[in-house]
Scaffold this motif. Structure first.
Motif, short mmCIF file in Angstrom:
data_model
loop_
_atom_site.label_atom_id
_atom_site.label_comp_id
_atom_site.label_asym_id
_atom_site.label_seq_id
_atom_site.Cartn_x
_atom_site.Cartn_y
_atom_site.Cartn_z
N ARG A 100 0.84 -1.20 0.00
CA ARG A 100 0.00 0.00 0.00
C ARG A 100 0.88 1.26 0.00
NH1 ARG A 100 -4.24 1.98 4.50
NH2 ARG A 100 -5.15 3.65 3.29
N HIS A 112 2.44 6.38 6.87
CA HIS A 112 1.57 5.19 6.92
C HIS A 112 2.30 4.05 7.63
CE1 HIS A 112 -1.33 2.19 5.67
NE2 HIS A 112 -0.41 1.53 4.99
N ARG A 164 1.45 2.51 11.52
CA ARG A 164 1.05 1.10 11.66
C ARG A 164 2.05 0.34 12.54
NH1 ARG A 164 -3.33 -1.16 8.52
NH2 ARG A 164 -4.39 0.65 7.64
N TRP A 190 -15.59 1.51 6.22
CA TRP A 190 -15.14 2.89 6.00
C TRP A 190 -13.62 3.01 6.15
CZ3 TRP A 190 -19.46 1.46 8.70
CH2 TRP A 190 -20.67 1.87 8.17
N GLY A 191 -12.96 1.90 6.38
CA GLY A 191 -11.49 1.92 6.40
C GLY A 191 -10.85 1.97 7.77
N LYS A 192 -11.66 1.95 8.86
CA LYS A 192 -11.06 2.04 10.19
C LYS A 192 -10.32 0.74 10.52
CE LYS A 192 -11.90 2.96 15.05
NZ LYS A 192 -12.76 3.52 16.07
N PRO A 193 -9.01 0.82 10.80
CA PRO A 193 -8.26 -0.41 11.08
C PRO A 193 -8.49 -0.91 12.50
CG PRO A 193 -6.79 1.49 11.16
CD PRO A 193 -8.16 2.02 10.81
N ILE A 247 -5.05 6.07 14.47
CA ILE A 247 -3.81 6.63 13.93
C ILE A 247 -4.14 7.94 13.23
CG2 ILE A 247 -1.93 6.26 12.27
CD1 ILE A 247 -2.50 3.21 12.49
N SER A 248 -3.25 8.92 13.33
CA SER A 248 -3.41 10.17 12.58
C SER A 248 -2.04 10.70 12.18
CB SER A 248 -4.15 11.21 13.43
OG SER A 248 -4.39 12.38 12.68
N HIS A 249 -1.98 11.32 10.99
CA HIS A 249 -0.73 11.96 10.58
C HIS A 249 -1.03 13.31 9.95
CE1 HIS A 249 -1.83 8.42 8.11
NE2 HIS A 249 -1.04 7.70 8.88
N ASP A 303 -6.82 12.67 16.37
CA ASP A 303 -6.60 13.47 15.16
C ASP A 303 -5.56 14.54 15.43
OD1 ASP A 303 -7.39 13.92 12.36
OD2 ASP A 303 -7.79 15.93 13.11
N TRP A 360 -12.04 21.51 14.65
CA TRP A 360 -11.83 20.51 13.59
C TRP A 360 -11.19 19.24 14.12
CZ3 TRP A 360 -12.65 20.94 8.18
CH2 TRP A 360 -12.06 19.94 7.41
N GLU A 368 -12.90 15.63 14.35
CA GLU A 368 -12.29 14.48 13.64
C GLU A 368 -11.97 13.35 14.60
OE1 GLU A 368 -10.23 13.78 10.59
OE2 GLU A 368 -10.91 15.39 9.30
N LYS A 416 -13.42 9.66 14.13
CA LYS A 416 -12.57 8.47 14.07
C LYS A 416 -12.95 7.44 15.14
CE LYS A 416 -8.42 9.15 12.36
NZ LYS A 416 -7.08 9.77 12.19
N GLY A 454 -15.85 5.74 13.42
CA GLY A 454 -15.31 4.86 12.39
C GLY A 454 -16.09 4.82 11.10
N LEU A 511 -21.33 16.26 10.24
CA LEU A 511 -20.54 16.85 11.32
C LEU A 511 -21.36 17.81 12.16
CD1 LEU A 511 -17.32 17.52 9.26
CD2 LEU A 511 -17.58 15.89 11.14
C1 COA Z 1 -10.85 8.52 8.09
C2 COA Z 1 -10.69 9.97 8.18
C3 COA Z 1 -11.38 10.37 9.46
C4 COA Z 1 -9.18 10.25 8.16
O1 COA Z 1 -8.88 11.51 8.55
P1 COA Z 1 -7.69 12.36 7.93
O2 COA Z 1 -7.61 13.60 8.73
O3 COA Z 1 -7.86 12.46 6.46
O4 COA Z 1 -6.35 11.50 8.12
P2 COA Z 1 -5.60 11.07 9.43
O5 COA Z 1 -4.15 11.07 9.11
O6 COA Z 1 -6.03 11.82 10.63
O7 COA Z 1 -6.09 9.57 9.62
C5 COA Z 1 -5.71 8.57 8.75
C6 COA Z 1 -5.80 7.25 9.50
O8 COA Z 1 -7.13 7.07 10.00
C7 COA Z 1 -7.39 5.68 10.03
N1 COA Z 1 -8.69 5.51 9.39
C8 COA Z 1 -8.99 5.27 8.10
N2 COA Z 1 -10.33 5.20 7.95
C9 COA Z 1 -10.86 5.41 9.17
C10 COA Z 1 -12.20 5.45 9.67
N3 COA Z 1 -13.28 5.25 8.89
N4 COA Z 1 -12.40 5.69 11.00
C11 COA Z 1 -11.35 5.87 11.83
N5 COA Z 1 -10.04 5.84 11.41
C12 COA Z 1 -9.83 5.61 10.09
C13 COA Z 1 -6.26 4.94 9.33
O9 COA Z 1 -5.44 4.36 10.35
C14 COA Z 1 -5.52 6.06 8.63
O10 COA Z 1 -4.13 5.91 8.58
P3 COA Z 1 -3.41 4.67 7.83
O11 COA Z 1 -4.20 4.42 6.58
O12 COA Z 1 -2.03 5.14 7.59
O13 COA Z 1 -3.48 3.53 8.82
C15 COA Z 1 -11.27 10.67 6.94
O14 COA Z 1 -11.53 9.75 5.95
C16 COA Z 1 -12.47 11.45 7.17
O15 COA Z 1 -13.56 10.98 7.01
N6 COA Z 1 -12.24 12.69 7.54
C17 COA Z 1 -13.19 13.62 7.85
C18 COA Z 1 -12.90 14.82 6.99
C19 COA Z 1 -13.52 16.09 7.46
O16 COA Z 1 -13.96 16.83 6.65
N7 COA Z 1 -13.56 16.41 8.75
C20 COA Z 1 -14.04 17.68 9.20
C21 COA Z 1 -13.96 17.80 10.72
S1 COA Z 1 -14.58 19.39 11.18
#
Ligand code: COA
Length: 221
Positions: free
Chosen positions: A30, A43, A47, A72-75, A86-88, A106, A147, A151, A155, A158, A165
């Motif tokens: 990946r 990534h 992990r 939805w991809g939540k690990p 996880i967040s980056h 987040d 924000w 987030e 998360k 999931g 929101l």
């Molecule tokens: C999943 C989601 C929450 C990821 O958020 P992101 O800020 O883009 O990215 P982050 O780096 O914080 O998080 C990525 C990690 O979340 C995890 N992740 C993926 N899908 C997920 C889900 N459905 N739920 C929880 N965690 C998830 C993974 O571990 C991923 O990292 P990896 O692929 O390297 O393992 C994103 O898809 C999402 O829906 N974001 C909301 C966007 C938004 O508009 N928010 C507004 C808030 S005001």
């Protein structure tokens, strides 16, 4: 809740090498599909950090255990009794672990080009009103606080952005914890929420579905 933040700084290659024993072939495949090398490193490091912490918490050598993902991809690592998130963002990688209950973390880098007033219409109406009442500079900080908090909740749940929101409300002001005002409706759920000490210009928040949890937060790198 255990939260650990890594700042990769100029050590991204070293961190990636250190991650290798704790990542799986599918994660490497990946990572190879990311266009930006930094995205691949973040990534893999996230992990690997989770897997190393899970092995330590569980007292087993599960350094190659494959994570599942919900629709939805939540690990997750099913049936181990520990949930993680996880967040980056930028050079930062953060992870959170929690025993027996869903957790979300987040981290966001403040972006000076973000227009908090324009983006506020995706938030809860009360959050939006608070941001619109602030001068732009203060609204900017309030928006990033809001924000990352939202987030973190997203998360925990999931399900990505499948639920609006605007359906739950957080504090937009600065406070270190207990910032969830109107929780998403989960029968019987209590929540623990906190902001984490991040580097200047970064915002980090964590949440879990259980009341009264304490947060142990550590920085590496
Ligand atoms: C999943 C989601 C929450 C990821 O958020 P992101 O800020 O883009 O990215 P982050 O780096 O914080 O998080 C990525 C990690 O979340 C995890 N992740 C993926 N899908 C997920 C889900 N459905 N739920 C929880 N965690 C998830 C993974 O571990 C991923 O990292 P990896 O692929 O390297 O393992 C994103 O898809 C999402 O829906 N974001 C909301 C966007 C938004 O508009 N928010 C507004 C808030 S005001």
């Amino acid at each position: 809740m255990l939260c650990i933040g890594i700042h990769l700084r100029d050590m991204a290659e070293d961190w990636q090498e250190a991650a290798l024993p704790c990542i799986t072939a599918s994660e490497i495949a990946r990572a190879q599909r990311f266009r930006q090398p930094l995205d691949a490193t973040r990534h893999l490091v996230g992990r690997a950090l989770v897997r190393a912490l899970l092995a330590r918490e569980l007292g087993t050598a599960m350094l190659q255990a494959e994570f599942t993902a919900n629709p939805w991809g939540k690990p997750a690592l099913p049936n181990c009794g520990i949930e993680f998130s996880i967040s980056h963002s930028g050079m930062a990688v953060w992870v959170a672990l929690c025993r027996g209950t869903p957790v979300g973390i987040d981290i966001e880098l403040e972006n000076s080009e973000t227009d908090p007033h324009a983006l506020s219409d995706i938030l809860h109406p009360a959050e939006r009103a608070e941001l619109l009442a602030l001068p732009l500079q203060e609204a900017h900080a309030a928006f990033f606080r809001c924000w990352t908090r939202k987030e973190a909740i997203v998360k925990v749940l999931g399900e990505g952005l499948s639920k609006p929101l605007s359906g739950f409300r957080v504090h937009t002001g600065s406070r270190s914890g207990d910032w969830l005002i109107e929780a998403p409706s989960i029968p019987g759920a209590g929540w623990s929420t906190a902001d984490l000490a991040a580097a200047p210009g970064q915002y980090a928040s964590v949440a879990a579905i259980a009341p009264g949890l304490t947060v142990d937060c550590f920085h590496l790198g």
